[in-house]
Design a protein around this motif. Structure first.
Motif: not given
Length: 384
Positions: A17-37
């Protein structure tokens, strides 16, 4: 490929019942990533450090002795107390393998770095959660001490905490270590360089390392900007370090990663001046961003990391949560920040209305983030 038939293999009970680590990703194209420190990263000239090691850095098996000795010298400990790992994640995983087992318990203040409970659960351990959520409330020392029992095998303290950025004091850590002498006190300090108080000092690290049952984990991913290299380390009692060595394979970091990390962050100190400037810039951005969000109605934690953590209560006219709306509007402008949709961890720990926003440490990127937030919040995306 055609169907290969019914799959009859069963997973380990620890993975059921476990799943791997994942982060919810936005649907829009991203070029400034401020979600992972992540940090800014070193200049391309750092690659010159590989030229003197070529082709040995790809031909030979890795040897972390040089970086290990540099770290031992930096913290004033013997090399036998240091273990170089594939990021702090690997150090935490090894620590869990070393001391956790079915029938033992982990005491874990929440929210926390998400990989800690994942690694702990793989060892079949029972987790006793304690809330550490409200801004300015201080580390929940009393609640942690109340959970200690003869089954306690580990107590995990992330300081500055991820995702809130708040800190435990030396007195908190020492009190916990004294009260649970048979437990490993895991002190994860991935963001310590960004702190403005005692947490960032050499004295803090030395006091932690003077505790016989403490294990300090750190990384070159954040302040040093080397997240892609996957290099971190643990420092603790020699017996704990030996257990951690035995808990996984010998070659966790590539020779190239070790060479680059040692050049940038080791004894040569090639990156020291740029990293200090980056840290200063992040601290300035953190203060500005915290004020901006508070002035526009968000509840903001006193973060000592390279990020700001804020709660956006309420919903907009369409019933969409304010945090979700702000995150979506930022994504529409090509900026990713960390959201926690549906993440209610325990009573008093609800991350759903919260966002964690990385401070980029770069003038143009921060101006873009600041302008976008001012536009979004003025336009009413944050109004309840």
């Amino acid at each position: 490929m055609s169907d290969v038939g019914k799959m009859l293999i069963r997973p380990s009970p620890m993975l059921e019942g476990k799943s791997g680590y994942s982060v919810p990703k936005p649907a829009a194209p991203i070029d400034l990533h401020l979600d992972a420190n992540e940090g800014v990263g070193p200049p391309a000239t750092m690659l010159d450090a590989l030229s003197s090691a070529w082709p040995e850095c790809v031909r030979r098996y890795p040897d972390s002795t040089g970086l290990r000795d540099d770290l031992a010298s930096r913290f004033g400990v013997s090399s036998e107390r240091v273990l170089v790992t594939a990021g702090a994640d690997d150090a935490i995983d090894r620590a869990c393998r070393a001391v956790l087992a079915p029938g033992r318990e982990l005491i874990l203040p929440l929210p926390t770095f998400e990989m800690i409970p994942k690694y702990a659960m793989l060892q079949g351990v029972n987790i006793r959660n304690v809330a550490w959520m409200e801004p300015g409330s201080g580390f929940p020392r009393r609640l942690v001490l109340e959970q200690i029992s003869e089954r306690t095998a580990m107590i995990a303290i992330v300081t500055p905490n991820n995702p809130t950025g708040e800190c435990a004091t030396l007195e908190d850590i020492e009190a916990v270590a004294r009260s649970a002498p048979r437990a490993l006190i895991l002190v994860d300090m991935a963001y310590a360089e960004f702190a403005t108080g005692d947490t960032a000092t050499q004295r803090f690290a030395e006091r932690v390392l003077s505790l016989p049952n403490a294990l300090m984990t750190r990384t070159f991913s954040k302040a040093w900007g080397l997240a892609g290299l996957r290099v971190g380390y643990a420092i603790g009692h020699t017996r704990v370090i030996e257990w951690m060595r035995a808990a996984a394979g010998p070659y966790t970091c590539s020779t190239a990663s070790l060479a680059l990390a040692r050049h940038w962050a080791g004894a040569s100190g090639a990156g020291t001046r740029l990293v200090r400037a980056f840290i200063d810039r992040v601290r300035e951005e953190r203060a500005v961003l915290s004020t901006l969000l508070r002035d526009r109605g968000a509840q903001v934690w006193n973060s000592e990391g390279n990020f700001v953590f804020a709660r956006f209560a309420g919903c907009d006219a369409a019933g969409v949560g304010r945090a979700a709306r702000v995150r979506a509007e930022l994504a529409r402008r090509g900026i990713a920040v960390r959201g926690y949709p549906g993440r209610r961890l325990m009573e008093g720990v609800d991350l759903d209305p919260c966002l964690r926003i990385t401070c980029p440490g770069e003038e143009r990127a921060f101006a873009r983030l600041r302008g976008a937030l001012e536009e979004i919040l003025v336009d009413g995306a944050s109004e309840s």
